[in-house]
Write a protein that holds these residues in place. Structure first.
Motif, PDB file in Angstrom:
ATOM      1  N   ASP A 695     -35.565 -18.958  39.226  1.00 55.71           N
ATOM      2  CA  ASP A 695     -35.970 -19.487  40.526  1.00 55.71           C
ATOM      3  C   ASP A 695     -37.473 -19.778  40.552  1.00 55.71           C
ATOM      4  OD1 ASP A 695     -33.371 -18.837  41.017  1.00 55.71           O
ATOM      5  OD2 ASP A 695     -33.752 -17.568  42.762  1.00 55.71           O
ATOM      6  N   ARG A 718     -27.902 -16.853  35.884  1.00 57.79           N
ATOM      7  CA  ARG A 718     -28.601 -17.736  36.821  1.00 57.79           C
ATOM      8  C   ARG A 718     -28.737 -19.144  36.252  1.00 57.79           C
ATOM      9  NH1 ARG A 718     -31.555 -16.431  41.374  1.00 57.79           N
ATOM     10  NH2 ARG A 718     -29.978 -14.794  41.424  1.00 57.79           N
ATOM     11  N   LYS A 719     -28.822 -19.274  34.951  1.00 63.02           N
ATOM     12  CA  LYS A 719     -28.892 -20.609  34.369  1.00 63.02           C
ATOM     13  C   LYS A 719     -27.559 -21.336  34.533  1.00 63.02           C
ATOM     14  CE  LYS A 719     -32.789 -20.351  31.210  1.00 63.02           C
ATOM     15  NZ  LYS A 719     -33.317 -20.644  29.873  1.00 63.02           N
ATOM     16  N   GLU A 720     -26.478 -20.576  34.599  1.00 62.55           N
ATOM     17  CA  GLU A 720     -25.159 -21.175  34.858  1.00 62.55           C
ATOM     18  C   GLU A 720     -25.031 -21.633  36.295  1.00 62.55           C
ATOM     19  OE1 GLU A 720     -21.817 -18.761  33.829  1.00 62.55           O
ATOM     20  OE2 GLU A 720     -22.485 -18.469  31.760  1.00 62.55           O
ATOM     21  N   THR A 721     -25.423 -20.767  37.239  1.00 61.34           N
ATOM     22  CA  THR A 721     -25.244 -21.076  38.664  1.00 61.34           C
ATOM     23  C   THR A 721     -26.319 -22.019  39.184  1.00 61.34           C
ATOM     24  OG1 THR A 721     -26.580 -19.206  39.396  1.00 61.34           O
ATOM     25  CG2 THR A 721     -24.242 -18.799  39.055  1.00 61.34           C
ATOM     26  N   GLY A 722     -27.457 -22.049  38.501  1.00 62.42           N
ATOM     27  CA  GLY A 722     -28.604 -22.793  39.020  1.00 62.42           C
ATOM     28  C   GLY A 722     -29.404 -21.912  39.956  1.00 62.42           C
ATOM     29  N   PRO A 723     -30.660 -22.263  40.196  1.00 66.09           N
ATOM     30  CA  PRO A 723     -31.522 -21.424  41.033  1.00 66.09           C
ATOM     31  C   PRO A 723     -30.985 -21.290  42.460  1.00 66.09           C
ATOM     32  CG  PRO A 723     -32.574 -23.535  40.553  1.00 66.09           C
ATOM     33  CD  PRO A 723     -31.358 -23.464  39.695  1.00 66.09           C
ATOM     34  N   GLN A 724     -31.206 -20.127  43.035  1.00 70.00           N
ATOM     35  CA  GLN A 724     -30.825 -19.893  44.434  1.00 70.00           C
ATOM     36  C   GLN A 724     -31.967 -20.243  45.378  1.00 70.00           C
ATOM     37  OE1 GLN A 724     -27.421 -18.825  45.037  1.00 70.00           O
ATOM     38  NE2 GLN A 724     -27.667 -19.669  42.971  1.00 70.00           N
ATOM     39  N   ARG A 726     -36.178 -22.263  45.041  1.00 69.03           N
ATOM     40  CA  ARG A 726     -37.129 -22.919  44.125  1.00 69.03           C
ATOM     41  C   ARG A 726     -38.549 -22.702  44.630  1.00 69.03           C
ATOM     42  NH1 ARG A 726     -34.847 -26.591  40.419  1.00 69.03           N
ATOM     43  NH2 ARG A 726     -32.666 -27.147  40.831  1.00 69.03           N
ATOM     44  N   ASN A 777     -26.765 -24.228  45.638  1.00 68.92           N
ATOM     45  CA  ASN A 777     -25.877 -25.393  45.546  1.00 68.92           C
ATOM     46  C   ASN A 777     -26.579 -26.707  45.851  1.00 68.92           C
ATOM     47  OD1 ASN A 777     -23.646 -23.637  45.013  1.00 68.92           O
ATOM     48  ND2 ASN A 777     -23.552 -23.208  47.223  1.00 68.92           N
ATOM     49  N   SER A 779     -29.442 -29.672  44.421  1.00 70.19           N
ATOM     50  CA  SER A 779     -30.200 -30.154  43.271  1.00 70.19           C
ATOM     51  C   SER A 779     -31.681 -30.182  43.619  1.00 70.19           C
ATOM     52  CB  SER A 779     -29.744 -31.569  42.903  1.00 70.19           C
ATOM     53  OG  SER A 779     -30.130 -32.481  43.926  1.00 70.19           O
TER      54      SER A 779
END
Length: 816
Positions: A695, A718-724, A726, A777, A779
């Motif tokens: 993040d 976290r790299k799979e889910t993407g940052p929660q 930024r 969720n 981009s």
């Protein structure tokens, strides 16, 4: 005979409100074999005479979270335990008598909104409507917090103690701990004696918690740990009953160092005077129990005189009680919480700086969770005892510093405000050279650091304000020198930890997120992570030899970072040593940095020989040094490490070489303004133990292809889910307002967070801030495709947001 067990899981030392809270919360988490020992009677130290003010808003989000928790807890304790806590939400008002204080309290109000605290800025007439007895003649503004309250300190503690007993804890009064047994880095038990001397014994235990309040320093020394705090006299008066006086909000008038609390038809007037009176330099009397200190009406009289003008009814009311009681204060006005760095099973909760009642519930909850899980429940860096330096336990230092820290509670909390007392303890090898050239010093972790340089004839001191301070243009000139030519500044205070031994490479690869299997001379920027992927340290690591690394840390976190490594050393065959004082460090930064170094040294500083991220041994003048090609300001540059014996010669060599180039000496304020333009993170502000490394935009520094390292699983997940969330960089579109930190962030008109750091970007031409925006969720494009504003003192200012550095986004300047 005292009915005490001979073994316990934990022994809590001290039966004030904090010790009772820790016991209460441990039992709530299911702990058994909890023993609390109080030398005299519960609450007999400081708790019994506390004013009982319970406010929600603190200086940071997590401290506010703990204060809010305390309120909620105290509101429910009576129903749970049957002990009346006297807790009531009467609200609080803080008033400003100057424009500077008005800006401070309005900035605090904006911060409160970001932290989810109900708050309202109010005019002098609205202040009068809520506090009719107040003379508002010179009141500029006020802030109203409707959910603040007050309570009965002793009964809150007794309710917590009863709750702890109901949960199975043993709470024993009149039992003094006389000795703490130790083996290596662990305590093994405590020796005790009853107050009447008729019984004594030993309790073996897995751990202890030092909640000894004013005695915390002494108990810490018994346990082999440093707990820097000192008792000061704290004064208040209580009036006779005032006919017709009903429940009023808590009133604070910090410009007159005063607070007011209505209680049972009387007014309590307390003070945090600018020059406090330290107490018990030679130790607290063993007989101390519910004691009062001698009256000193002359000391209190100026506060009372101003108060009689501010609340005229005081002039007519008789004084029922003139009270003087001791409270403990820490060197930085923040309490001590957590696992002591010197030992592996000694916990501390002490030094509450007159906010023990409002802090105790949250502090007890957080510490109990930490003790249970083995990791902080959230970032507690503000109060983590590992921030304290070993020298800060020095009694002379504590005596001198405590004169100031009590008064700082109500002093103007100007940005960049420096402590005035107990200065000059730690000086870098370049101190006198910098002083001769006009340095104005600030202090961090005891280090005297050049923050800015005065021009000839200019006063060498801070003139504080919430606007542009007197050094603003000085720092701007230093900033421009680094951006356009060459500047030199002292980085000697940064921590230097040497890790060496046959397992040094394997250990570093386990404890850190980077790849340390690199050639000698390679520099790795990296983080130490916890199991959740949060950032415990932000460091650069230089491989010196096959078996030795140099870890460079922020000055304030050297002890914490070294302790983190020590606690994770396991079976690795390494030695971890603090070598900070052994080398001075001068940073040479700017487009002409290479040109300057080539004048002072015959070494080759070209990209071919000394590319970015490498170090080399060099000759410098007639001495030797090591040149690390790294930067924290976003320009071509080197950090020059030189042994302390040659530091003076190194400075003179570089300074003389730069005279015909316009070399400029620079300070820490310049470094911070440059780093924030470049989007470089500041540990403790932008990145903490609860900020996930992905993040924070630092996933590139974590090498997940390595074998197991601390936090690997959390990073992969976290790299799979993407940052929660930024971490964004913000530039105000209006060049006038200033940013410091904690200003609220609005996204499309809604509050979504707050700035974790702020400074002025002299190259970018406006204030720059950094802060996290939730983005589950979403981009990166979604996050940036919004309108952002920053709330500055209640005014919303448009801001440009960026994920890439606003200055030199491709880092081309550092690699030329």
């Amino acid at each position: 005979m005292a009915d005490l067990p001979n073994k316990a899981r934990v022994v809590i030392i001290g039966g004030g409100v904090v010790g009772c809270s820790v016991a209460y919360h441990l039992t709530k988490l299911g702990w058994k074999d909890v023993v609390l020992l109080e030398r005299k009677q519960l609450t007999s130290g400081t708790t019994w005479h506390a004013a009982g003010l319970i406010a929600q808003l603190r200086a940071t989000a997590n401290m506010t979270k703990l204060a809010k928790y305390s309120q909620e807890l105290y509101g429910n304790l009576e129903a749970e335990t049957g002990v009346a806590t006297g807790f009531k939400r009467c609200g609080s008002i803080t008033v400003a008598l100057t424009e500077e204080r008005k800006e401070e309290i309005y900035r605090q109000a904006a911060m409160a909104r970001a932290f989810g605290v109900e708050v309202e800025e109010i005019s002098p007439s609205e202040v009068k409507a809520r506090y009719e007895h107040l003379n508002i003649e010179d009141v500029k503004a006020g802030v109203w917090l409707p959910l603040d309250g007050q309570g009965d300190p002793a009964n809150i503690a007794l309710a917590l103690a009863k709750g702890a007993r109901q949960g199975g804890a043993i709470v024993k009064e009149r039992i003094k701990v006389t000795n703490i047994a130790k083996s290596g880095r662990k305590v093994t038990g405590v020796d005790w004696v009853s107050d009447d001397g008729n019984s004594q014994g030993h309790i073996a235990c897995d751990m202890i918690v030092n909640c000894a309040g004013m005695w915390g320093h002494e108990v810490g020394r018994m346990a082999g740990v440093n707990v820097p705090l000192h008792a000061c006299e704290h004064f208040y008066i209580v009036t006779e009953g005032i006919q017709g006086l009903t429940q009023m909000p808590v009133l604070r008038v910090p410009d007159e160092c005063a607070y007011y609390k209505e209680d049972a038809g009387k007014i309590l007037l307390g003070a945090f005077e600018p020059n406090a009176k330290p107490w018990a330099m030679n130790g607290i009397p063993d007989s101390f129990e519910f004691d009062q200190l001698p009256e000193d009406f002359d000391h209190f009289e100026p506060i009372l005189e101003a108060a009689c003008n501010r609340v005229p009814m005081l002039a007519e009311a008789g004084i029922h009680t003139f009270f003087n009681g001791p409270e403990s204060f820490s060197p930085d006005d923040a309490y001590h919480l957590g696992l002591a760095p010197e030992m592996d099973n000694v916990w501390v909760a002490a030094g509450f700086n007159s906010i023990g009642i409002q802090s105790a519930g949250g502090a007890g909850m957080a510490l109990a969770q930490w003790m249970t899980d083995g990791e902080r429940p959230f970032d507690l860096g503000d109060v983590d005892i590992s921030r304290m330096q070993p020298f800060q336990g020095n009694k002379t230092y504590l005596f001198e510093r405590s004169k100031e820290t009590l008064g700082l509670l109500y002093a103007d909390h100007f940005p960049y405000r420096q402590k005035a007392t107990a200065r000059g303890v730690r000086r870098t090898p370049f101190h006198h050279h910098l002083k001769e050239q006009g340095a104005v010093f600030g202090e961090l972790a005891g280090w005297e650091r050049a923050n800015w340089f005065a021009n000839e004839g200019q006063e060498r001191e801070y003139q504080y304000t919430w606007k542009r301070q007197n050094w603003f243009e000085n720092s701007a000139a230093e900033h421009r020198a680094v951006r356009e030519n060459v500047g030199m500044y002292d980085m000697s205070s940064f921590g230097k930890i040497r890790v060496e031994g046959p397992d040094a490479e394997a250990f570093m690869n386990y404890v850190g997120g980077g790849d340390y299997s690199v050639p000698n001379g390679k520099i790795v920027y990296t983080q130490f992570l916890n199991r959740n992927g949060g950032i415990e340290a932000d460091v650069t690591v230089t491989r010196l030899t096959e078996t030795a690394y140099l870890v460079v840390t922020p000055a304030a976190t050297r002890l914490a970072d070294q302790t983190w490594m020590q606690r994770h050393r396991g079976n690795f065959n390494v030695v971890i040593t603090d070598v900070t004082a052994g080398e001075g460090v001068l940073a040479i930064m700017g487009p002409n940095a290479r040109k300057l170094l080539e004048k002072a040294s015959p070494a080759d500083f070209s990209n071919a020989v000394n590319p970015f991220g490498t170090a080399q041994e060099i000759e410098l003048g007639m001495g030797l040094a090591r040149a690390h090609r790294v930067t924290y300001v976003g320009e071509l540059g080197w950090e020059i490490y030189v042994s302390s014996d040659m530091a003076g010669h190194a400075f003179e060599t570089l300074w003389d070489a730069g005279q015909d180039m316009g070399l400029k000496l620079c300070g820490m304020h310049m470094m911070d303004s440059c780093r924030i333009e470049k989007g470089f993170r500041h540990f403790g502000h932008d990145i903490t133990s609860e900020d996930h490394v992905v993040d924070a935009g630092l996933g590139f520094a974590v090498k997940t292809q390595k074998d197991d390292f601390i936090g690997k699983e959390a990073v992969l997940k976290r790299k799979e889910t993407g940052p929660q969330s930024r971490l964004l960089q913000f530039k105000l579109t209006d060049p006038e307002p200033l940013l410091f930190h904690n200003e609220p962030i609005l996204r499309d008109g809604e509050y979504v967070g707050y700035l974790c750091s702020g400074n002025y970007g002299h190259t970018l031409g406006a204030a720059i801030g950094m802060g996290y925006v939730p983005c589950a969720n979403e981009s990166a494009a979604d996050v940036l495709n919004s309108t952002y504003e920053i709330d500055v003192m209640g005014t919303r200012v448009r801001a440009e947001a960026s994920l890439r550095p606003l200055y030199d986004p491709k880092s081309e300047r550092v690699k030329v």
